[in-house]
Scaffold this motif. Structure first.
Motif, short mmCIF file in Angstrom:
data_model
loop_
_atom_site.label_atom_id
_atom_site.label_comp_id
_atom_site.label_asym_id
_atom_site.label_seq_id
_atom_site.Cartn_x
_atom_site.Cartn_y
_atom_site.Cartn_z
N GLY A 192 36.63 12.56 5.98
CA GLY A 192 36.98 12.27 4.59
C GLY A 192 37.74 10.96 4.53
O GLY A 192 38.51 10.63 5.43
N PHE A 193 37.51 10.19 3.48
CA PHE A 193 38.18 8.89 3.34
C PHE A 193 38.66 8.75 1.91
O PHE A 193 37.91 9.03 0.97
CB PHE A 193 37.22 7.74 3.69
CG PHE A 193 37.90 6.42 3.86
CD1 PHE A 193 38.27 5.98 5.12
CD2 PHE A 193 38.19 5.61 2.76
CE1 PHE A 193 38.90 4.76 5.29
CE2 PHE A 193 38.83 4.40 2.91
CZ PHE A 193 39.19 3.97 4.19
N SER A 194 39.90 8.33 1.73
CA SER A 194 40.45 8.14 0.39
C SER A 194 41.39 6.95 0.38
O SER A 194 42.09 6.67 1.37
CB SER A 194 41.18 9.40 -0.10
OG SER A 194 42.20 9.76 0.81
N ALA A 195 41.39 6.23 -0.74
CA ALA A 195 42.29 5.10 -0.95
C ALA A 195 43.54 5.58 -1.67
O ALA A 195 43.45 6.18 -2.74
CB ALA A 195 41.58 4.01 -1.74
N LEU A 196 44.70 5.31 -1.08
CA LEU A 196 45.98 5.71 -1.65
C LEU A 196 46.63 4.51 -2.34
O LEU A 196 46.16 3.37 -2.19
CB LEU A 196 46.89 6.26 -0.54
CG LEU A 196 46.31 7.41 0.29
CD1 LEU A 196 47.28 7.82 1.39
CD2 LEU A 196 45.97 8.60 -0.60
N PRO A 197 47.71 4.74 -3.09
CA PRO A 197 48.39 3.61 -3.73
C PRO A 197 48.90 2.59 -2.72
O PRO A 197 49.08 2.88 -1.53
CB PRO A 197 49.54 4.28 -4.48
CG PRO A 197 49.10 5.69 -4.69
CD PRO A 197 48.29 6.03 -3.48
N GLN A 202 43.59 6.68 3.77
CA GLN A 202 43.69 7.88 4.60
C GLN A 202 42.31 8.24 5.14
O GLN A 202 41.36 8.40 4.37
CB GLN A 202 44.26 9.05 3.82
CG GLN A 202 44.42 10.33 4.66
CD GLN A 202 44.91 11.49 3.82
OE1 GLN A 202 44.31 11.81 2.79
NE2 GLN A 202 45.99 12.12 4.24
N LEU A 203 42.23 8.38 6.46
CA LEU A 203 41.00 8.83 7.12
C LEU A 203 41.27 10.23 7.66
O LEU A 203 42.07 10.40 8.58
CB LEU A 203 40.63 7.89 8.27
CG LEU A 203 39.35 8.24 9.04
CD1 LEU A 203 38.12 8.00 8.18
CD2 LEU A 203 39.26 7.42 10.33
N ARG A 204 40.62 11.22 7.07
CA ARG A 204 40.82 12.59 7.50
C ARG A 204 39.70 13.00 8.43
O ARG A 204 38.53 13.00 8.05
CB ARG A 204 40.89 13.54 6.31
CG ARG A 204 41.18 14.98 6.74
CD ARG A 204 41.22 15.95 5.58
NE ARG A 204 41.48 17.31 6.05
CZ ARG A 204 41.39 18.39 5.28
NH1 ARG A 204 41.06 18.27 4.00
NH2 ARG A 204 41.64 19.59 5.78
N GLN A 220 32.44 4.39 7.47
CA GLN A 220 33.56 4.45 6.53
C GLN A 220 34.50 3.25 6.70
O GLN A 220 34.93 2.65 5.71
CB GLN A 220 34.34 5.75 6.72
CG GLN A 220 33.62 6.99 6.25
CD GLN A 220 33.53 7.07 4.73
OE1 GLN A 220 34.17 6.32 4.00
NE2 GLN A 220 32.71 7.99 4.25
N LEU A 221 34.80 2.90 7.95
CA LEU A 221 35.73 1.79 8.18
C LEU A 221 35.12 0.47 7.74
O LEU A 221 35.80 -0.35 7.09
CB LEU A 221 36.12 1.75 9.66
CG LEU A 221 36.97 2.93 10.16
CD1 LEU A 221 37.32 2.73 11.64
CD2 LEU A 221 38.24 3.09 9.34
N LEU A 222 33.88 0.23 8.08
CA LEU A 222 33.25 -1.04 7.70
C LEU A 222 33.11 -1.17 6.19
O LEU A 222 33.20 -2.28 5.64
CB LEU A 222 31.88 -1.17 8.37
CG LEU A 222 31.88 -1.30 9.90
CD1 LEU A 222 30.45 -1.40 10.43
CD2 LEU A 222 32.70 -2.52 10.33
N CYS A 228 42.45 -1.47 2.54
CA CYS A 228 43.53 -0.86 3.34
C CYS A 228 44.40 -1.92 4.02
O CYS A 228 44.79 -1.73 5.19
CB CYS A 228 42.93 0.07 4.38
SG CYS A 228 41.64 1.16 3.76
N SER A 229 44.70 -2.96 3.33
CA SER A 229 45.43 -4.05 3.97
C SER A 229 46.85 -3.66 4.37
O SER A 229 47.43 -4.26 5.28
CB SER A 229 45.49 -5.26 3.04
OG SER A 229 46.11 -4.92 1.81
#
Length: 286
Positions: A192-197, A202-204, A220-222, A228-229
């Motif tokens: 699972g991948f989600s962008a946080l504030p 977060q990579l689950r 997912q990473l590419l 995700c800076s």
């Protein structure tokens, strides 16, 4: 060419001879330096097989062969060695590919207890309220006390739409509970991948038991690392483990260098496994 049909008795006789030859061959491999009395024990084994065939003619020879093979492996008393029937192996391959029939539980066998390691999202087990740390005590009203791990997994198996009754002790110490779940075809999402504030991601990683996990991580990473800076959180909560090769590859993709794990063999030798995969994380990542 002259052909003829064999009678049922002849077919049974030939299968029995094949079984005896197989066990004799296996015995030769198992006892290359036979101790005194081993040949007598082999003779007793063959006599037992003959008695089974005479007293229980309905017994399937293939079942006897598999039971003999499983017995040889079980005699090792090695928790890391087990015999998988063709059906069990097929189910294992399906699980590695990300699809299986079940209720969404990842289980572990520790000190004779069956514990829930993780509960997959949006599955019958999650809907029933099972949680990591719960201890299963019975399946379909059959107590798990004294059963082997192989027997327990057998009880968990079933077809799509079939019910599965679980009795368990909650991890929070509450009173015993029971739940009846319906088995379904599960497509396991290992990642699972989600962008946080604040540009944190977060990579689950829910499980390493997926032979395509490293490919999914790469995708997912590419595709998402530009968001995700400020940092990347790798979430391994309730991850029950899985394929060591996948874990090592993913570790390399996440920037881990060098030896990841050391394996102590029966002979006392230590085998070191190191990452070989290049990191997919940008050098600017904190």
């Amino acid at each position: 060419m002259i052909t003829k049909d064999l009678s049922g008795a002849q077919r049974h006789e030939r299968r029995l001879i094949a079984l005896v030859l197989l066990l004799s061959f296996v015995a030769g491999l198992a006892w290359p330096q036979a101790q005194a009395g081993s040949s007598q024990e082999l003779g007793r084994l063959l006599q037992t097989l003959q008695q089974i065939r005479q007293r229980h003619p309905q017994t399937d020879d293939l079942q006897l062969m598999r039971a003999a093979t499983a017995g040889l492996v079980a005699s090792l008393n090695d928790p890391y060695s087990s015999y998988l029937s063709p059906e069990d192996y097929s189910a294992l391959k399906s699980e590695k590919s990300g699809q299986l029939i079940g209720v969404g539980l990842e289980l572990a066998y520790r000190d004779g207890q069956v514990l829930v390691m993780s509960v997959l999202d949006q599955t019958p087990a999650a809907a029933a309220g099972l949680r990591p740390g719960d201890q299963l005590v019975a399946i379909d009203d059959k107590s798990l006390a004294g059963l082997s791990w192989h027997d327990i997994l057998r009880l968990m198996q079933g077809g799509i739409g079939q019910g599965l009754k679980l009795n368990y002790r909650p991890a929070d110490g509450g009173p015993p509970r029971s739940a009846t779940l319906i088995r379904t075809l599960l497509t396991l999402s290992a990642l699972g991948f989600s962008a946080l504030p604040s540009e944190v991601c977060q990579l689950r990683v829910r499980t390493f038991f997926n032979e395509f996990l490293h490919q999914q991580v790469q995708e997912q990473l590419l595709a998402n690392m530009t968001q995700c800076s400020a940092g990347l959180i790798v979430d391994l909560r309730n991850n029950p483990g899985g394929l060591l090769t996948e874990a090592i590859q993913v570790a390399g993709q996440l920037g881990v260098e060098g030896v990841v794990v050391q394996i102590l063999g029966r002979d006392g030798q230590v085998q070191a496994e190191a990452t070989q995969t290049e990191s997919l994380l940008p050098d600017t990542l904190p």
